[in-house]
Each structure stands twice: as structure tokens, then as C-alpha cells.
Design a protein around this motif. Sequence first.
Motif, PDB file in Angstrom:
ATOM      1  N   ALA A 222       0.837  -1.203   0.000  1.00  0.00           N
ATOM      2  CA  ALA A 222       0.000   0.000   0.000  1.00  0.00           C
ATOM      3  C   ALA A 222       0.874   1.256   0.000  1.00  0.00           C
ATOM      4  O   ALA A 222       0.585   2.233  -0.702  1.00  0.00           O
ATOM      5  N   GLU A 223       1.946   1.234   0.786  1.00  0.00           N
ATOM      6  CA  GLU A 223       2.852   2.382   0.847  1.00  0.00           C
ATOM      7  C   GLU A 223       3.584   2.558  -0.483  1.00  0.00           C
ATOM      8  O   GLU A 223       3.767   3.688  -0.958  1.00  0.00           O
ATOM      9  N   ILE A 224       3.986   1.457  -1.103  1.00  0.00           N
ATOM     10  CA  ILE A 224       4.640   1.530  -2.418  1.00  0.00           C
ATOM     11  C   ILE A 224       3.688   2.153  -3.437  1.00  0.00           C
ATOM     12  O   ILE A 224       4.081   3.016  -4.222  1.00  0.00           O
ATOM     13  N   GLU A 225       2.422   1.719  -3.413  1.00  0.00           N
ATOM     14  CA  GLU A 225       1.422   2.272  -4.329  1.00  0.00           C
ATOM     15  C   GLU A 225       1.267   3.775  -4.123  1.00  0.00           C
ATOM     16  O   GLU A 225       1.204   4.549  -5.073  1.00  0.00           O
ATOM     17  N   ARG A 226       1.192   4.185  -2.845  1.00  0.00           N
ATOM     18  CA  ARG A 226       1.041   5.603  -2.522  1.00  0.00           C
ATOM     19  C   ARG A 226       2.251   6.392  -3.029  1.00  0.00           C
ATOM     20  O   ARG A 226       2.099   7.440  -3.655  1.00  0.00           O
ATOM     21  N   LEU A 227       3.449   5.861  -2.793  1.00  0.00           N
ATOM     22  CA  LEU A 227       4.662   6.555  -3.227  1.00  0.00           C
ATOM     23  C   LEU A 227       4.780   6.591  -4.751  1.00  0.00           C
ATOM     24  O   LEU A 227       5.236   7.583  -5.325  1.00  0.00           O
TER      25      LEU A 227
ATOM     26  N   ALA B  64       2.255   6.677  -6.830  1.00  0.00           N
ATOM     27  CA  ALA B  64       1.299   7.691  -7.283  1.00  0.00           C
ATOM     28  C   ALA B  64       1.879   9.092  -7.063  1.00  0.00           C
ATOM     29  O   ALA B  64       1.749   9.974  -7.928  1.00  0.00           O
ATOM     30  N   LEU B  65       2.530   9.307  -5.929  1.00  0.00           N
ATOM     31  CA  LEU B  65       3.167  10.594  -5.641  1.00  0.00           C
ATOM     32  C   LEU B  65       4.276  10.885  -6.657  1.00  0.00           C
ATOM     33  O   LEU B  65       4.388  11.998  -7.174  1.00  0.00           O
ATOM     34  N   LYS B  66       5.083   9.868  -6.960  1.00  0.00           N
ATOM     35  CA  LYS B  66       6.160  10.041  -7.941  1.00  0.00           C
ATOM     36  C   LYS B  66       5.586  10.373  -9.319  1.00  0.00           C
ATOM     37  O   LYS B  66       6.114  11.230 -10.033  1.00  0.00           O
ATOM     38  N   LYS B  67       4.485   9.711  -9.678  1.00  0.00           N
ATOM     39  CA  LYS B  67       3.857   9.963 -10.980  1.00  0.00           C
ATOM     40  C   LYS B  67       3.351  11.410 -11.058  1.00  0.00           C
ATOM     41  O   LYS B  67       3.540  12.081 -12.075  1.00  0.00           O
ATOM     42  N   ARG B  68       2.724  11.894  -9.957  1.00  0.00           N
ATOM     43  CA  ARG B  68       2.259  13.279  -9.926  1.00  0.00           C
ATOM     44  C   ARG B  68       3.438  14.238 -10.040  1.00  0.00           C
ATOM     45  O   ARG B  68       3.391  15.224 -10.780  1.00  0.00           O
TER      46      ARG B  68
END
Length: 156
Positions: free
Chosen positions: A56-61, A63-67
Motif C-alpha cells: 500500500a505504501e509503495i502504491e502511494r509513493l 502515485a506521488l512520484k507519478k504526480r
Amino acid sequence: MKLYEITELQNELELEEDDELKQDLQELIAIELEKKSNNIVYALKNIESNNLAIDAEIERLQALKKRNSSNIEKIKSNVLWFMQQNKIDKIKTDLATFSLRKSESTDIENIEQIPQEFITVKQTFVPDKIAIKKAIKEGREVAGAKVITNYSLQIK
């Protein structure tokens, strides 16, 4: 009790001649094996739940990197547009220098219209593992291949 200690008890059981002592050892082994198995299940469940949290944390990070990457590209695009509109080739600052660089690339609009002389054929060879396994199981010999048996632990 550790698994190797349970194994040692099983070895003692095989060597034991006294039936009453054998019975006691079998009961002890069964109890210890059940305890150890339960502890293993608890440990595995704990690690698996940690992995879910990590995923879940990897997914969140990600998504943040993509933004962030999208924002970087937007800012660069805006600076490029500004420089082109104002016919500015270079902007110097204390931290960096912005400059326009010209490059060329080829855009293929319709590959079917490209003459054959400009077409490159790429081939990849991949063994058909399913067919090879079937042939070996049927008794045929396939050079360069063999069927191996793997074991995996299943916990339900």
C-alpha cells in the motif's frame, strides 16, 4: 521447541524400545509440532500483513512520484513554450541555465506505406515449454531440456 529439536525427538523415538516411553515421546512430538506449526502460522500471517502495508505504501509513493513527474513535465513544457513564444534561446540563473536545443526525429504515420528497404525484421525464438514437457512425459527425449519436480509449501 525448535524444528530441529522436534526432529531429534523423532530420531530418539525410532531408537526407543520401551513402548510406554515411545507412546510418551509420540504425544510430546505431536503437541510440540502443533505448537510450532501454530507459531509458524502466526509469524507468516504477521509478515504477510506487513507486506500488504508495504504494498500500500509503495502504491502511494508511486502515485506521488507519478504526480511529481507530471508536474516536472508541465513546468518544463511551460518554460519551453515561453522561450519559443518570446524567441529566447538561453536564460541564465545562479542555479542553472535554460537553453533550447534543436533535434530531429522520424515519425511513422503509416507503416504499410513504408518501402521494404526501410523495414527491419526482428525475430525472437522462445522454447515452447508446455510442448517440451508433454513430449518428455510421453517418453521422447528432448535435447537441452528436462522436466524437474518442484515442491512448494501450502498453508490453508
